[in-house]
Design a protein around this motif. Structure first.
Motif, short mmCIF file in Angstrom:
data_model
loop_
_atom_site.label_atom_id
_atom_site.label_comp_id
_atom_site.label_asym_id
_atom_site.label_seq_id
_atom_site.Cartn_x
_atom_site.Cartn_y
_atom_site.Cartn_z
N PRO A 40 0.80 -1.24 0.00
CA PRO A 40 0.00 0.00 0.00
C PRO A 40 0.83 1.28 0.00
N PRO A 41 1.85 1.42 0.88
CA PRO A 41 2.66 2.64 0.83
C PRO A 41 3.39 2.81 -0.50
N LEU A 43 2.32 1.89 -3.43
CA LEU A 43 1.36 2.37 -4.41
C LEU A 43 0.96 3.82 -4.15
N ILE A 44 0.84 4.17 -2.86
CA ILE A 44 0.43 5.54 -2.51
C ILE A 44 1.52 6.56 -2.83
N SER A 64 6.75 2.11 4.08
CA SER A 64 6.62 0.73 3.63
C SER A 64 7.44 -0.20 4.52
#
Length: 257
Positions: A40-41, A43-44, A64
């Protein structure tokens, strides 16, 4: 597990055995959440640069790393608690002497920093690649904000506390309970050191070797401290904070690079 007896570590013979199947299940589950939580981090805070290559920002890399470690520690905690081994594996009790613990940690810190230099020289002499930490240090020194972010999330939490709880705490406890490994101190130390070194493959083969040797030292230190993790944690935090600080000071021109 070990306890101090007459100043020397001794093996506790009544540690609850652990089957190989259960060990593999636990290890795989921890590895899975460790890597899954890092996405998630990425991608963000990830982006495509001018060359069309997907790149992660300094913030994304730090978050991450910390999130992956937090997820791994949570699952490790659940397994250890379920097996009734939490207190032994994650021995964070106040040591008998904080002065002695701090002195041991200081000695370990100095030894590790010296090893980084000597180890790199040995690798070069053997024609092997030395650890490549340029990208990581580039993230660390990107700005004052990122320097503090990496110190707190990575040097202190993910590396200092996280890696010691995971490798010297969880993994060494699990290995010490396996059939064929119980009582084999050096074999346990070497196995956990190998697992500790492999995730540093992003630094190249040199990073795996250099870090693996550090893992041997930390594993031995855990035994010498009777299973207590504070000396390992303090030394690990100190090494990472010092190396990151020196790199940032070099960027600012405070120390020569």
């Amino acid at each position: 597990m070990t306890q101090e007896a007459g100043g020397k570590p001794v093996e506790i013979s009544d540690a609850k055995p652990l089957g190989w199947g259960r060990f593999v299940l636990q290890f795989v589950s921890i590895a899975f959440v460790y890597f899954a939580a890092q996405f998630p981090p990425v991608l963000i805070w990830g982006y495509t640069n001018e060359q069309g290559v997907f790149t992660i920002s300094s913030t994304g890399a730090a978050v991450s790393t910390a999130l992956g470690m937090a997820a791994a520690l949570l699952v490790a905690w659940m397994w250890l608690r379920k097996d009734g081994a939490l207190g032994e594996a994650w021995n964070l009790k106040a040591p008998a002497s904080w002065t002695r613990t701090l002195l041991i940690a200081a000695g370990a810190t100095i030894a590790i920093i010296i090893w980084f230099t000597v180890g790199s020289m040995l690798l070069s002499a053997l024609g092997l690649e030395t650890p490549d930490v340029g990208e990581v240090l580039g993230w660390v020194t990107e700005s004052p904000f990122h320097f503090v972010l990496w110190i707190l999330l990575v040097a202190v939490f993910a590396a200092g506390f996280g890696e010691e709880l995971l490798w010297r705490g969880y993994l060494m406890d699990r290995l010490s309970r396996l059939g064929g490994l119980r009582g084999s101190m050096w074999l346990i130390i070497l196995i956990q050191a190998a697992f500790f070194g492999l995730p540093h493959l992003y630094q190249g083969l040199g990073g795996v070797i250099i870090t693996g040797v550090v893992g041997v030292g930390f594993g031995w230190l855990r035994y010498r401290c009777g299973g207590n993790l504070w000396a390992c944690i303090i030394a690990h935090v100190a090494v990472d904070v010092i190396m990151m600080s020196l790199s940032y000071a070099g960027k600012l021109g405070i120390v020569p690079t």
